[in-house]
Design a protein around this motif. Structure first.
Motif, PDB file in Angstrom:
ATOM      1  N   ALA A   1       0.864  -1.181   0.000  1.00  8.71           N
ATOM      2  CA  ALA A   1       0.000   0.000   0.000  1.00  8.71           C
ATOM      3  C   ALA A   1       0.899   1.229   0.000  1.00  8.71           C
ATOM      4  O   ALA A   1       2.049   1.164   0.449  1.00  8.71           O
TER       5      ALA A   1
ATOM      6  N   ARG B   1       3.415   0.149   9.597  1.00  6.69           N
ATOM      7  CA  ARG B   1       2.510  -0.500   8.647  1.00  6.69           C
ATOM      8  C   ARG B   1       3.252  -0.912   7.383  1.00  6.69           C
ATOM      9  O   ARG B   1       3.043  -2.000   6.838  1.00  6.69           O
ATOM     10  N   SER B   2       4.131  -0.050   6.900  1.00  6.76           N
ATOM     11  CA  SER B   2       4.913  -0.360   5.707  1.00  6.76           C
ATOM     12  C   SER B   2       5.809  -1.574   5.933  1.00  6.76           C
ATOM     13  O   SER B   2       5.889  -2.477   5.095  1.00  6.76           O
TER      14      SER B   2
ATOM     15  N   TYR C   1      -4.995   4.963  -5.613  1.00  2.00           N
ATOM     16  CA  TYR C   1      -4.453   4.088  -4.568  1.00  2.00           C
ATOM     17  C   TYR C   1      -4.955   2.654  -4.776  1.00  2.00           C
ATOM     18  O   TYR C   1      -4.203   1.685  -4.613  1.00  2.00           O
TER      19      TYR C   1
ATOM     20  N   LEU D   1       2.703   4.724  10.117  1.00  2.00           N
ATOM     21  CA  LEU D   1       2.825   4.320   8.721  1.00  2.00           C
ATOM     22  C   LEU D   1       4.151   3.612   8.442  1.00  2.00           C
ATOM     23  O   LEU D   1       4.219   2.729   7.583  1.00  2.00           O
TER      24      LEU D   1
ATOM     25  N   ALA E   1       1.881   3.464   1.823  1.00  2.00           N
ATOM     26  CA  ALA E   1       1.810   3.805   3.249  1.00  2.00           C
ATOM     27  C   ALA E   1       2.580   5.084   3.570  1.00  2.00           C
ATOM     28  O   ALA E   1       1.981   6.132   3.812  1.00  2.00           O
TER      29      ALA E   1
ATOM     30  N   ASN F   1       1.477  10.961  11.986  1.00  2.00           N
ATOM     31  CA  ASN F   1       1.237   9.653  11.378  1.00  2.00           C
ATOM     32  C   ASN F   1       2.475   8.864  10.984  1.00  2.00           C
ATOM     33  O   ASN F   1       2.357   7.704  10.584  1.00  2.00           O
TER      34      ASN F   1
ATOM     35  N   SER G   1       1.964   8.360   1.808  1.00  2.00           N
ATOM     36  CA  SER G   1       0.731   9.077   2.129  1.00  2.00           C
ATOM     37  C   SER G   1       1.009  10.331   2.956  1.00  2.00           C
ATOM     38  O   SER G   1       0.191  11.262   2.966  1.00  2.00           O
TER      39      SER G   1
END
Length: 247
Positions: A129, A220-221, A150, A217, A131, A213, A134
């Motif tokens: 994604a 998450r990445s 996206y 992120l 991530a 964030n 963003s």
């Protein structure tokens, strides 16, 4: 050592050229490190009024180098360095931009793209994604367009990139350098203090995105890159085949 971010200077404008055409200027750990170091030098150099970020070859940036990727935190630090630099950063794009390369564009203050440019957020097709990119992108992109590109990974052109807020202007049939002449002239006429203070105003929302964030992120990445889907997606990409999930 081969320099992957080649610098030059002209009348207050330092140009940093992504110069790794063999891998389409992909974001390797080395390239991210060199570019971060070059920007740090520009920040403290009184002779630098603004920075132009451009490229050799027909690709501005192909995204992460899947064979030698940077740590997500290092790439986030690079994007934040562009946003927080007290001098404007202008992207000059005459080629293709994919995935993480769009993060570089999103971090820049002004950007011009030529008619041969194309753009795509391809992460979803690799089991990933967009991530960390963003952080600069979502504060600037049209929300409906962000959702579409996206999710689908579709390719779009310079005019669409300008419409949705990814780039400042699409040069159209005229030369990108001609389109940037009034931009660079305006930057040369502005005072260093005026530029720094004005940039601080227009980047405040983007910097808040990093502050609020970035940690989430980055995690998450890293989790996505370690997943089974990502392994399949990246293997399929390197083998030039469709991943197993394609219908």
């Amino acid at each position: 050592m081969t320099t992957l971010a080649t610098p030059s200077h002209d009348r207050g404008i330092t140009t940093l050229t992504l110069d790794s055409p063999a891998n389409r200027n992909a974001l390797s750990a080395t390239l991210v490190g060199e570019l971060t170091e070059a920007l740090a030098g520009c920040a403290v150099d009184d002779a630098v009024r603004a920075v132009v970020l451009t490229h050799t070859g027909n690709t501005f940036c192909a995204g992460a180098d899947l064979t030698a990727p940077p740590e997500p935190a290092a790439f986030v630090a690079l994007m934040r360095a562009i946003v927080a630099l007290p001098k404007p950063v202008v992207a000059r794009v005459t080629g293709h931009v994919r995935a993480g390369g769009l993060g570089l564009l999103g971090a820049c203050d002004i950007s011009a793209a030529g008619p041969g440019s194309s753009f795509a957020l391809t992460e979803s097709r690799l089991g990933l994604a967009p991530a960390v990119i963003s952080l600069p992108l979502l504060p600037r992109l049209d929300p409906r367009a962000a959702a579409r590109y996206y999710l689908t990974g579709e390719r779009f052109d310079a005019e669409e990139a300008a419409r949705i807020g990814l780039v400042t202007l699409a040069a159209g049939p005229e030369d990108v350098d001609k389109a940037l002449v009034p931009v660079l002239d305006g930057l040369r006429r502005a005072s260093p203090q005026g530029l720094a203070a004005s940039k601080e105003l227009v980047t405040a929302t983007v910097l808040r995105s990093f502050e609020q964030n970035a940690e989430d992120l980055i995690a998450r990445s890293a989790a996505l890159f370690a997943s089974d889907d990502a392994r399949e997606g990246m293997t399929a990409f390197l083998e030039r085949r469709d991943p197993a999930w394609v219908l």
